[in-house]
Design a protein around this motif. Structure first.
Motif, mmCIF file in Angstrom:
data_model
loop_
_atom_site.group_PDB
_atom_site.id
_atom_site.type_symbol
_atom_site.label_atom_id
_atom_site.label_comp_id
_atom_site.label_asym_id
_atom_site.label_seq_id
_atom_site.Cartn_x
_atom_site.Cartn_y
_atom_site.Cartn_z
ATOM 1 N N LYS A 333 0.824 -1.208 0.000
ATOM 2 C CA LYS A 333 0.000 0.000 0.000
ATOM 3 C C LYS A 333 0.862 1.264 0.000
ATOM 4 C CE LYS A 333 -3.786 0.144 2.608
ATOM 5 N NZ LYS A 333 -4.907 0.214 1.651
ATOM 6 N N LEU A 334 2.057 1.169 0.580
ATOM 7 C CA LEU A 334 2.959 2.314 0.639
ATOM 8 C C LEU A 334 4.001 2.306 -0.478
ATOM 9 C CD1 LEU A 334 3.489 2.358 4.502
ATOM 10 C CD2 LEU A 334 2.308 4.096 3.161
ATOM 11 N N ALA A 366 -3.719 9.286 -1.302
ATOM 12 C CA ALA A 366 -3.066 10.585 -1.478
ATOM 13 C C ALA A 366 -1.560 10.465 -1.614
ATOM 14 C CB ALA A 366 -3.403 11.494 -0.301
ATOM 15 N N LEU A 367 -0.975 9.388 -1.117
ATOM 16 C CA LEU A 367 0.480 9.240 -1.191
ATOM 17 C C LEU A 367 0.979 9.150 -2.629
ATOM 18 C CD1 LEU A 367 1.146 6.841 1.814
ATOM 19 C CD2 LEU A 367 1.530 9.312 1.684
ATOM 20 N N LEU A 368 0.112 8.758 -3.562
ATOM 21 C CA LEU A 368 0.498 8.799 -4.977
ATOM 22 C C LEU A 368 0.769 10.233 -5.425
ATOM 23 C CD1 LEU A 368 -1.942 6.164 -6.493
ATOM 24 C CD2 LEU A 368 0.541 6.154 -6.772
ATOM 25 N N GLY A 369 0.081 11.186 -4.831
ATOM 26 C CA GLY A 369 0.319 12.597 -5.138
ATOM 27 C C GLY A 369 1.625 13.102 -4.587
ATOM 28 N N LEU A 370 2.191 12.384 -3.631
ATOM 29 C CA LEU A 370 3.506 12.714 -3.094
ATOM 30 C C LEU A 370 4.607 12.037 -3.901
ATOM 31 C CD1 LEU A 370 5.198 13.997 -0.747
ATOM 32 C CD2 LEU A 370 4.917 11.811 0.458
ATOM 33 N N GLU A 379 -4.892 12.724 -6.823
ATOM 34 C CA GLU A 379 -4.255 12.383 -5.549
ATOM 35 C C GLU A 379 -3.551 13.594 -4.940
ATOM 36 O OE1 GLU A 379 -5.073 8.606 -7.628
ATOM 37 O OE2 GLU A 379 -4.256 10.544 -8.233
ATOM 38 N N GLN A 380 -3.077 14.508 -5.782
ATOM 39 C CA GLN A 380 -2.498 15.746 -5.262
ATOM 40 C C GLN A 380 -3.529 16.546 -4.480
ATOM 41 O OE1 GLN A 380 -0.375 17.717 -8.692
ATOM 42 N NE2 GLN A 380 1.101 18.133 -7.067
ATOM 43 N N LYS A 381 -4.757 16.584 -5.009
ATOM 44 C CA LYS A 381 -5.824 17.293 -4.290
ATOM 45 C C LYS A 381 -6.128 16.614 -2.954
ATOM 46 C CE LYS A 381 -8.121 19.109 -8.431
ATOM 47 N NZ LYS A 381 -9.377 19.099 -9.249
ATOM 48 N N LEU A 406 9.961 9.084 1.204
ATOM 49 C CA LEU A 406 10.381 9.205 -0.184
ATOM 50 C C LEU A 406 11.755 8.577 -0.408
ATOM 51 C CD1 LEU A 406 9.151 12.817 -1.052
ATOM 52 C CD2 LEU A 406 8.260 10.658 -1.946
ATOM 53 N N ALA A 407 12.634 8.703 0.560
ATOM 54 C CA ALA A 407 13.948 8.075 0.442
ATOM 55 C C ALA A 407 13.823 6.554 0.405
ATOM 56 C CB ALA A 407 14.839 8.510 1.604
#
Length: 488
Positions: A333-334, A366-370, A379-381, A406-407
């Motif tokens: 999922k992550l 929403a993490l896809l927007g990150l 997802e950014q919204k 992100l790393a």
């Protein structure tokens, strides 16, 4: 359809043969063409022409063998004695297009010898909720019963108020519950060997290749149950009433009552308004699954070669199976590799959701927007909405976590990470408010909203034009997610 009515050939103490009691003027609610095709229902003109009359109990095809099953169970941790199909009938057993057994079970079919104080009926609101939820879980790739369709009628049924009677043709790989063995142990112990053979031969034939087929069967039930509950936890689903009579031997979600999908993340969430102690709260589901199996297994000590040590070995894989399936799913999922550093980040993420009561489904998506903002404007919204709900202190926690996250994502090929996130984090789940809007319209004779929600949930991982903002809106942070009544 390829009929395989085998249950009716078992000892007659296990069931009561009877036809359904017809509903008054049944009318079409919704028909699941996908399930119909899977069953081979669409290949039979008689079944297609008369599906409303069949679900309404007015017409029983000649190849159907309707019967009510006897079973028992522990309810809310207490022995409840004999239970059984009090308002449902196993109408037929078939092999589907994949050669897998499927039960056709009519819920709302009228009184049976096992009805106790009930009226044998189902009402429209609970019928719609079960219909949509079985569909939703199936499309989320979670083992579950589904349904061929449902009808509404002029039959009046009294619950908290007078409501329209309805009926649902539930489809499941089995309707044998843990409670079946409990009933046999208490009321017909001489049948346990024969019934165990039936369960193995019908649902676990691969266990016959084992040196110890019964132990292999019991272990398989344990492992399937653990995986099912891990899937519930990953998607944020709470069954609400995990009695032993509501758990299937095949590890498929069965008997939807006061279920719910998590919105604002609260592991202690109780979605059943009758669960005053929180026994079946979301966070307790893994432990309750283990408890139920631990109650079920000792009955098999009556069989030759099954000792207490054997049963301990059968139950032992539960925790490791659950943890492995859950942890792997959480990492997917992550978009992270399955390793200790990833799990530490994952549990920090869940703590962030819990501490700030963030929406479970939207926050994961929403993490896809990150990770890939240019390719995921929707997802950014979601990400913007999520972060604006955070306090200044929580925003600092989020910033620190997101940098380390992100790393960590970079350890997998970015295409794999994104694909894992897209295919494990739905855009849509069946929120209580969605179901309620469909129910409200249906009670006015309008089933278009049921159909829209059905179509929306058919592709839960893809953004769809038929969606509205209400389909993904979380309740306000200070508004508790509404509990659901058992009354149905």
């Amino acid at each position: 359809m390829r009929y395989q009515n085998t249950y009716v050939n078992l000892d007659t103490r296990l069931y009561h043969e009877q036809p359904p009691t017809p509903l008054d003027a049944p009318r079409a609610g919704h028909f699941n063409a996908q399930v119909a095709q899977q069953l081979g229902w669409t290949d039979n003109e008689d079944l297609m022409t008369n599906w409303v009359e069949i679900l309404g109990g007015q017409y029983v095809p000649s190849d159907f063998k309707p019967l009510a099953m006897a079973y028992a169970g522990h309810q809310f941790g207490q022995w409840a004695g004999q239970l059984g199909d009090g308002r449902g009938l196993l109408m037929a057993q078939v092999l589907d297009s994949n050669g897998q057994p499927q039960d056709l079970h009519l819920k709302g079919a009228g009184l049976t010898p096992y009805s106790r104080m009930g009226d044998g009926r189902a009402v429209l609101r609970s019928t719609i909720r079960e219909y949509l939820c079985g569909h939703a879980l199936t499309q989320l790739d979670i083992s579950s019963s589904n349904a061929l369709g449902f009808v509404v009628s002029d039959t009046r049924v009294r619950r908290e108020r007078i409501e329209a009677g309805a009926a649902l043709m539930r489809v499941a790989d089995s309707h044998i519950r843990l409670g079946h063995a409990e009933w046999i142990a208490s009321f017909a112990p001489d049948l346990l060997g024969e019934f165990t053979d039936y369960m193995i031969d019908t649902y676990y034939p691969e266990c016959r290749d084992s040196d110890a087929p019964i132990a292999a069967f019991l272990t398989s039930v344990v492992e399937r149950t653990a995986r099912m509950i891990a899937d519930w936890q990953l998607i944020g689903f709470a069954h609400g009433v995990m009695n032993t009579d509501n758990l299937s031997i095949t590890g498929s979600t069965l008997d939807f009552g006061p279920f719910g999908f998590m919105e604002r993340f609260n592991p202690a969430w109780i979605n059943n308004h009758s669960d005053h102690t929180g026994r079946y709260a979301y966070q307790n589901q893994p432990a309750i699954g283990h408890w139920n199996l631990n109650v079920w297994l000792p009955h098999f000590m009556r069989l030759q070669g099954i000792s207490r040590e054997t049963l301990s070995e059968c139950l032992a894989p539960y925790e490791s199976t659950f943890m492995q399936h859950y942890q792997q799913g959480l990492c997917r999922k992550l978009g992270l590799p399955h390793q200790s550093d990833s799990l530490s980040l994952a549990f920090e993420w869940l703590t962030l959701l819990e501490d700030n009561l963030l929406d479970y489904t939207n926050s994961f998506r929403a993490l896809l927007g990150l990770v890939a903002p240019n390719d995921h404007p929707y997802e950014q919204k979601l990400l913007t909405t999520m972060t604006t709900e955070l306090s200044l202190e929580a925003q600092q926690v989020w910033q620190d976590w997101s940098i380390r996250y992100l790393a960590q994502v970079e350890q997998l090929p970015i295409e794999q990470a994104i694909n894992d996130m897209r295919t494990n984090n739905p855009v849509y789940v069946l929120r209580n408010s969605m179901a309620q809007r469909a129910i409200t319209a249906a009670e006015q004779g309008q089933f278009e909203e049921v159909d829209r929600v059905y179509r929306l949930l058919a592709n839960p991982y893809h953004i769809q034009e038929i969606a509205t903002d209400l389909d993904t809106s979380a309740p306000a942070p200070n508004v508790p997610q509404m509990p659901i009544s058992c009354s149905s």
